[in-house]
Design an enzyme around this catalytic site. Structure first.
Site, PDB file in Angstrom:
ATOM      1  CG  HIS A  31      -0.909  -8.686   0.550  1.00  0.00           C
ATOM      2  ND1 HIS A  31      -0.699  -7.400   0.916  1.00  0.00           N
ATOM      3  CD2 HIS A  31      -2.245  -8.862   0.257  1.00  0.00           C
ATOM      4  CE1 HIS A  31      -1.860  -6.824   0.568  1.00  0.00           C
ATOM      5  NE2 HIS A  31      -2.859  -7.618  -0.039  1.00  0.00           N
ATOM      6  CE1 TYR A  86      -3.130  -2.976   0.408  1.00  0.00           C
ATOM      7  CE2 TYR A  86      -3.665  -2.108   2.734  1.00  0.00           C
ATOM      8  CZ  TYR A  86      -3.710  -3.325   1.540  1.00  0.00           C
ATOM      9  OH  TYR A  86      -4.673  -4.259   1.524  1.00  0.00           O
TER      10      TYR A  86
END
Ligand code: NAP
Length: 267
Positions: A100, A42
């Protein structure tokens, strides 16, 4: 379950504007959130860290989660990448570290070994996975002495994840529901709007309350404005009736809003 995950957290994907990200994290914490979700990919861990520092809440009272990206899941890369995350987040540990996606350099044995070592070293309190099918989760657990605390997956009224919810409930694993507002698409849906109007609340709150009504499910809506941040937090007190829950469960849709090529084939 040994460690609790707060029922609602703040999502931060695509919140890359430094000031906006810092402010949203600070506002969320000062309003009552105690769970913040970020990830290496991010590119905002440093802003999240600043938001935490600028809030009135002590780090020890915050459940902070980040995720290791798919190109850093090899045994030799995990530790370095997490040390960089901790520096950016300006903290000595994270409460939850996720894999992730089970993709690219992910290898159940190697990756879980490296994640276990980080728990032993105290850099990570708990470990989790994200975008894993029940089978992939089982394989990861086979290679981990530490219990996997959570599987973070897409879940909302248009992707209800019955199989995963059941698996998580039976195996004492949290299901952390990402994109719990279907990336904004819950707004205006007729069934959700009707239920929302009956309670005098937003469709966002209805979606979040429906998710939170399920055992082991917690939510991490992303919001930037103070209005949205507070609106979502109010969902914690919204109780839906059995018939309202049934109406939501009868919504016949199967829409995945997060579907990268490298994720294809997962359960
Ligand atoms: P989401 O939370 O379902 O939706 C976010 C969108 O809804 C934003 O456009 C936001 O607008 C809007 N919104 C928020 N609260 C609202 C409200 N009360 N009323 C109306 N609109 C509202 O989508 P998401 O960001 O995809 O998912 C949430 C978090 O899950 C992410 O931020 C990330 O932390 C995590 N996630 C993880 C993965 C993974 O692979 N593990 C993948 C996707 C997401 P504003 O920003 O303008 O407030």
């Amino acid at each position: 379950m040994e460690n609790d995950i707060p029922k609602i957290g703040l999502g931060t994907w695509q919140n890359t504007d430094p000031e906006e990200c810092i402010q949203s994290v600070k506002t969320a914490l000062d309003s009552g959130y105690r769970h913040i979700d970020t990830a290496q990919i991010y590119e905002n861990e440093q802003h999240v860290g600043k938001g935490i520092k600028q809030s009135q809440i002590n780090r020890d009272n915050i459940f902070l989660a980040t995720k290791v990206w798919i190109d850093k899941l090899g045994e030799d890369d995990v530790k370095n990448s997490v040390e960089t995350s901790l520096e950016k987040l300006d903290t000595s540990f994270v409460d939850l570290l996720y894999v992730h996606w089970p993709a690219d350099s992910y290898d159940a044995e190697e990756t879980m070994k490296a994640f276990n070592e980080l728990v032993e070293e105290g850099l990570v309190e708990d470990i989790g996975v994200s975008n894993f099918s029940p089978e992939q989760l089982e394989e990861a657990q086979k290679h981990s002495d530490v219990d996997i605390l959570a599987n973070q997956v897409e879940m909302h009224p248009f992707l209800q994840q019955e199989r995963l919810v059941e698996y998580c409930q039976e195996n004492d694993v949290y299901l952390v529901a990402y994109s719990p507002l279907a990336r904004g698409n819950v707004i205006g849906h007729s069934v959700l709007k009707d239920i929302a109007d009956n309670h005098g609340v937003s469709e966002a709150q209805v979606s979040l309350a429906w998710l939170q009504s399920k055992e082991n499910v917690v939510v991490i809506p992303k919001a930037s404005s103070e209005d949205h941040i507070k609106d979502n937090l109010d969902s914690v007190d919204l109780e839906l009736s059995g018939s309202e829950i049934e109406r939501i469960e009868n919504i016949e849709k199967n829409e995945r809003y997060v579907d990268p090529d490298f994720g294809k084939g997962w359960g």
